[in-house]
Scaffold this motif. Structure first.
Motif, PDB file in Angstrom:
ATOM      1  N   PHE A   1       0.813  -1.214   0.000  1.00  0.00           N
ATOM      2  CA  PHE A   1       0.000   0.000   0.000  1.00  0.00           C
ATOM      3  C   PHE A   1       0.853   1.274   0.000  1.00  0.00           C
ATOM      4  CE2 PHE A   1      -2.519  -3.335   2.068  1.00  0.00           C
ATOM      5  CZ  PHE A   1      -3.634  -3.342   1.234  1.00  0.00           C
ATOM      6  N   ASP A   2       2.172   1.095   0.007  1.00  0.00           N
ATOM      7  CA  ASP A   2       3.122   2.206   0.004  1.00  0.00           C
ATOM      8  C   ASP A   2       3.695   2.324  -1.408  1.00  0.00           C
ATOM      9  OD1 ASP A   2       5.240   3.964   0.291  1.00  0.00           O
ATOM     10  OD2 ASP A   2       6.031   3.010   2.096  1.00  0.00           O
ATOM     11  N   ARG A   3       3.568   3.486  -2.044  1.00  0.00           N
ATOM     12  CA  ARG A   3       4.044   3.631  -3.426  1.00  0.00           C
ATOM     13  C   ARG A   3       5.547   3.387  -3.557  1.00  0.00           C
ATOM     14  NH1 ARG A   3       2.293   9.994  -3.771  1.00  0.00           N
ATOM     15  NH2 ARG A   3       2.860  10.477  -1.615  1.00  0.00           N
ATOM     16  N   ASP A   4       6.304   3.617  -2.467  1.00  0.00           N
ATOM     17  CA  ASP A   4       7.745   3.340  -2.502  1.00  0.00           C
ATOM     18  C   ASP A   4       8.040   1.856  -2.676  1.00  0.00           C
ATOM     19  OD1 ASP A   4       8.496   5.971  -2.287  1.00  0.00           O
ATOM     20  OD2 ASP A   4       8.855   5.914  -0.121  1.00  0.00           O
ATOM     21  N   SER A   5       7.049   1.001  -2.389  1.00  0.00           N
ATOM     22  CA  SER A   5       7.272  -0.443  -2.490  1.00  0.00           C
ATOM     23  C   SER A   5       7.561  -0.869  -3.920  1.00  0.00           C
ATOM     24  CB  SER A   5       6.056  -1.211  -1.963  1.00  0.00           C
ATOM     25  OG  SER A   5       4.929  -1.033  -2.819  1.00  0.00           O
ATOM     26  N   MET A   6       7.165  -0.053  -4.885  1.00  0.00           N
ATOM     27  CA  MET A   6       7.403  -0.400  -6.291  1.00  0.00           C
ATOM     28  C   MET A   6       8.887  -0.370  -6.644  1.00  0.00           C
ATOM     29  SD  MET A   6       4.241   1.372  -8.373  1.00  0.00           S
ATOM     30  CE  MET A   6       4.513   3.049  -7.750  1.00  0.00           C
ATOM     31  N   ILE A   7       9.695   0.254  -5.811  1.00  0.00           N
ATOM     32  CA  ILE A   7      11.139   0.324  -6.068  1.00  0.00           C
ATOM     33  C   ILE A   7      11.797  -1.044  -5.910  1.00  0.00           C
ATOM     34  CG2 ILE A   7      13.337   1.170  -5.110  1.00  0.00           C
ATOM     35  CD1 ILE A   7      11.923   3.779  -4.449  1.00  0.00           C
ATOM     36  N   PHE A   8      11.355  -1.805  -4.916  1.00  0.00           N
ATOM     37  CA  PHE A   8      12.119  -2.957  -4.447  1.00  0.00           C
ATOM     38  C   PHE A   8      11.867  -4.230  -5.243  1.00  0.00           C
ATOM     39  CE2 PHE A   8      11.621  -0.194  -0.642  1.00  0.00           C
ATOM     40  CZ  PHE A   8      12.955   0.170  -0.534  1.00  0.00           C
ATOM     41  N   SER A   9      12.886  -5.089  -5.282  1.00  0.00           N
ATOM     42  CA  SER A   9      12.821  -6.330  -6.048  1.00  0.00           C
ATOM     43  C   SER A   9      13.673  -7.399  -5.387  1.00  0.00           C
ATOM     44  CB  SER A   9      13.299  -6.082  -7.480  1.00  0.00           C
ATOM     45  OG  SER A   9      14.665  -5.703  -7.493  1.00  0.00           O
ATOM     46  N   ASP A  10      13.771  -8.541  -6.033  1.00  0.00           N
ATOM     47  CA  ASP A  10      14.526  -9.686  -5.512  1.00  0.00           C
ATOM     48  C   ASP A  10      15.687 -10.014  -6.453  1.00  0.00           C
ATOM     49  OD1 ASP A  10      12.389  -9.739  -3.739  1.00  0.00           O
ATOM     50  OD2 ASP A  10      11.388 -11.400  -4.757  1.00  0.00           O
ATOM     51  N   GLY A  11      16.708 -10.665  -5.908  1.00  0.00           N
ATOM     52  CA  GLY A  11      17.816 -11.103  -6.744  1.00  0.00           C
ATOM     53  C   GLY A  11      19.031 -11.489  -5.927  1.00  0.00           C
ATOM     54  N   ALA A  12      20.023 -12.032  -6.601  1.00  0.00           N
ATOM     55  CA  ALA A  12      21.264 -12.439  -5.936  1.00  0.00           C
ATOM     56  C   ALA A  12      22.431 -12.302  -6.902  1.00  0.00           C
ATOM     57  CB  ALA A  12      21.164 -13.876  -5.438  1.00  0.00           C
TER      58      ALA A  12
ATOM     59  N   GLN B   1      21.991   0.205  -7.612  1.00  0.00           N
ATOM     60  CA  GLN B   1      20.827   0.559  -8.424  1.00  0.00           C
ATOM     61  C   GLN B   1      19.643   0.912  -7.529  1.00  0.00           C
ATOM     62  OE1 GLN B   1      21.220   0.237 -12.279  1.00  0.00           O
ATOM     63  NE2 GLN B   1      23.032   0.808 -11.106  1.00  0.00           N
ATOM     64  N   ALA B   2      19.670   2.135  -7.018  1.00  0.00           N
ATOM     65  CA  ALA B   2      18.661   2.570  -6.056  1.00  0.00           C
ATOM     66  C   ALA B   2      17.560   3.397  -6.710  1.00  0.00           C
ATOM     67  CB  ALA B   2      19.327   3.388  -4.951  1.00  0.00           C
ATOM     68  N   ASN B   3      17.971   4.285  -7.594  1.00  0.00           N
ATOM     69  CA  ASN B   3      17.056   5.261  -8.167  1.00  0.00           C
ATOM     70  C   ASN B   3      17.831   5.941  -9.293  1.00  0.00           C
ATOM     71  OD1 ASN B   3      16.118   8.029  -8.580  1.00  0.00           O
ATOM     72  ND2 ASN B   3      14.819   7.764  -6.793  1.00  0.00           N
ATOM     73  N   GLU B   4      17.309   5.900 -10.502  1.00  0.00           N
ATOM     74  CA  GLU B   4      18.053   6.407 -11.650  1.00  0.00           C
ATOM     75  C   GLU B   4      18.452   7.868 -11.484  1.00  0.00           C
ATOM     76  OE1 GLU B   4      17.702   6.109 -16.450  1.00  0.00           O
ATOM     77  OE2 GLU B   4      15.935   6.872 -15.403  1.00  0.00           O
TER      78      GLU B   4
ATOM     79  N   LEU C   1      15.276  -4.547 -13.670  1.00  0.00           N
ATOM     80  CA  LEU C   1      15.467  -5.428 -12.520  1.00  0.00           C
ATOM     81  C   LEU C   1      15.045  -4.784 -11.195  1.00  0.00           C
ATOM     82  CD1 LEU C   1      18.895  -7.177 -13.259  1.00  0.00           C
ATOM     83  CD2 LEU C   1      16.577  -7.998 -13.734  1.00  0.00           C
ATOM     84  N   GLY C   2      14.825  -3.476 -11.177  1.00  0.00           N
ATOM     85  CA  GLY C   2      14.464  -2.815  -9.931  1.00  0.00           C
ATOM     86  C   GLY C   2      15.620  -2.743  -8.962  1.00  0.00           C
ATOM     87  N   ASN C   3      15.304  -2.439  -7.713  1.00  0.00           N
ATOM     88  CA  ASN C   3      16.305  -2.299  -6.652  1.00  0.00           C
ATOM     89  C   ASN C   3      16.294  -3.544  -5.776  1.00  0.00           C
ATOM     90  OD1 ASN C   3      17.767  -1.714  -4.337  1.00  0.00           O
ATOM     91  ND2 ASN C   3      16.804   0.247  -3.952  1.00  0.00           N
ATOM     92  N   SER C   4      17.262  -4.414  -5.986  1.00  0.00           N
ATOM     93  CA  SER C   4      17.377  -5.648  -5.196  1.00  0.00           C
ATOM     94  C   SER C   4      18.422  -5.517  -4.091  1.00  0.00           C
ATOM     95  CB  SER C   4      17.703  -6.842  -6.105  1.00  0.00           C
ATOM     96  OG  SER C   4      18.893  -6.602  -6.836  1.00  0.00           O
ATOM     97  N   SER C   5      18.637  -4.291  -3.639  1.00  0.00           N
ATOM     98  CA  SER C   5      19.495  -4.006  -2.495  1.00  0.00           C
ATOM     99  C   SER C   5      20.912  -4.526  -2.702  1.00  0.00           C
ATOM    100  CB  SER C   5      18.875  -4.575  -1.209  1.00  0.00           C
ATOM    101  OG  SER C   5      19.629  -4.242  -0.062  1.00  0.00           O
TER     102      SER C   5
ATOM    103  N   GLY D   1      23.178   3.023   1.706  1.00  0.00           N
ATOM    104  CA  GLY D   1      21.957   2.375   2.174  1.00  0.00           C
ATOM    105  C   GLY D   1      21.760   2.491   3.669  1.00  0.00           C
ATOM    106  N   ALA D   2      20.775   1.740   4.134  1.00  0.00           N
ATOM    107  CA  ALA D   2      20.299   1.828   5.516  1.00  0.00           C
ATOM    108  C   ALA D   2      21.437   1.828   6.507  1.00  0.00           C
ATOM    109  CB  ALA D   2      19.337   0.675   5.812  1.00  0.00           C
ATOM    110  N   GLY D   3      21.308   2.707   7.494  1.00  0.00           N
ATOM    111  CA  GLY D   3      22.309   2.768   8.552  1.00  0.00           C
ATOM    112  C   GLY D   3      22.557   4.135   9.132  1.00  0.00           C
ATOM    113  N   MET D   4      22.896   5.165   8.329  1.00  0.00           N
ATOM    114  CA  MET D   4      23.136   5.117   6.886  1.00  0.00           C
ATOM    115  C   MET D   4      24.606   4.793   6.634  1.00  0.00           C
ATOM    116  SD  MET D   4      20.345   5.678   5.132  1.00  0.00           S
ATOM    117  CE  MET D   4      20.842   6.284   3.517  1.00  0.00           C
ATOM    118  N   ASN D   5      24.832   3.943   5.643  1.00  0.00           N
ATOM    119  CA  ASN D   5      26.171   3.473   5.326  1.00  0.00           C
ATOM    120  C   ASN D   5      26.536   3.783   3.884  1.00  0.00           C
ATOM    121  OD1 ASN D   5      26.522   2.212   7.913  1.00  0.00           O
ATOM    122  ND2 ASN D   5      25.203   0.541   7.219  1.00  0.00           N
TER     123      ASN D   5
END
Length: 357
Positions: free
Chosen positions: A173-184, A274-277, A308-312, A345-349
């Motif tokens: 329900f958060d529009r920011d959720s569209m940023i995130f994805s999965d991967g390795a 790859q966080a945000n173009e 691929l989105g943002n897979s952190s 990213g988170a931490g902030m680091n």
């Protein structure tokens, strides 16, 4: 001269594609728990213009983070040609561990690195496996740690993996959720004797700002007031993250490059998280301005966020694998090229590595 050299790369890109159009029917709520009174197609169009994301990848229900970490690891080990029993370190960077489908609970006992070692059936007890929690810069930090182990004489071969299944910790329900994805993404790194101008890590740096910046990314209840408030999802203060990154990341990248002794004119590519173009473009442009240039070269920054989105933690090793293996139509690298890995990213680091291929 001994240097830490990447001898194998691999990645796992999930098979399920989630396009922007798939969110058209989704209702989005603001941070104050009110329904956003704008049509979803307008929200999505604005989202695409800012982030560059058109689609992202989600794992299938039968896979979890340690599974896709293992798949990427197998790819990297095969590419390197090493005997996996000779590995001294397995480092897995992630943020949420294994999160089963339809569950928000994080499972990190045993660690994901232990699970990967188990999945690979590595019996050598001197192959030490552990996880790194460092936000999105986790894979870069894992490489920095492996380099430190090598220099301390405690290891010679390491497997560094970044893996995440963010689709299972997002608030839909958060529009920011569209940023995130999965991967390795994964790399095998070896401490090798090379010539002075040979391959390897030339320099690195890492920073943590933990006063006002600590909770720019954190876990909070859903924006939808009807969702159980005891269930937490990943939340991001997008504007704060953008301002922080633009202020500090270019300086860290410059520090890393300066410490390497490499002239910026000899830098071939920048592999940035790859966080945000728009944010990534602004960071790179800002770094070049620190060197007195009006703008960065057009071909300096490969990107895979569009599809691929943002897979952190997985974004940089995945992108590097794609470009290194000739799977990007617009970018390529060759032996001897100098590249920069950089993340925030988170931490902030923040961290960065200057590397000669």
């Amino acid at each position: 001269m001994l240097r830490s050299v990447i001898t194998g790369t691999g990645c796992y890109i999930p098979s399920h594609t989630k396009t922007n159009e798939d969110f058209i029917a989704q209702n989005f709520y603001a941070e104050d728990n009110t329904l956003i009174g704008i049509k979803s197609n307008i929200i999505i169009d604005k989202f695409k213009k800012i982030t560059g994301i058109e689609e992202r990848r989600y794992v299938t229900d039968d896979l979890n983070t340690s599974d896709i970490a293992t798949l990427a690891a197998r790819d990297a080990i095969k590419d390197s040609g090493i005997d996996m029993e000779t590995l001294d370190l397995i480092i897995v960077a992630h943020n949420f561990g294994n999160v089963l489908k339809n569950s928000i609970q994080t499972d990190v006992v045993p660690s994901l690195a232990n699970r990967v070692k188990h999945n690979l059936k590595i019996s050598n007890p001197r192959c030490v496996a552990f996880d790194v929690l460092f936000g999105c810069p986790g894979w870069v930090q894992g490489v920095i740690q492996a380099d430190a182990f090598f220099k301390a004489g405690m290891a010679k071969k390491a497997l560094i993996i970044g893996a995440e299944t963010l689709s299972r910790v997002i608030d839909v329900f958060d529009r920011d959720s569209m940023i995130f994805s999965d991967g390795a993404g994964a790399t095998v790194i070896e401490y090798k004797d090379v010539e002075e101008n040979g391959s390897g890590i030339l320099s690195s740096c890492a920073l943590s700002h933990c006063i006002d910046e600590t909770y720019y990314l954190s876990m909070h209840p859903s924006n939808n007031p009807e969702v159980d408030a005891n269930t937490r999802f990943i939340k991001m203060k997008g504007r704060k993250v953008y301002e922080y990154a633009l202020k500090h990341v270019p300086e860290a990248m410059k520090e890393c490059l300066d410490n390497s002794g490499v002239d910026i004119r000899d830098l071939k590519k920048i592999f940035i998280h790859q966080a945000n173009e728009k944010m990534d473009e602004a960071i790179v442009q800002s770094m070049y301005r620190l060197y007195g240039y009006n703008e960065a070269p057009n071909d300096i920054m490969p990107m895979c966020i569009h599809y691929l989105g943002n897979s952190s933690v997985a974004t940089i090793p995945t992108l590097y694998d794609i470009v290194l293996k000739g799977k990007d139509d617009d970018h390529s690298v060759d032996q001897g090229n100098v590249v920069l890995f950089a993340s925030v990213g988170a931490g902030m680091n923040i961290n960065a590595i200057c590397y000669r291929i």
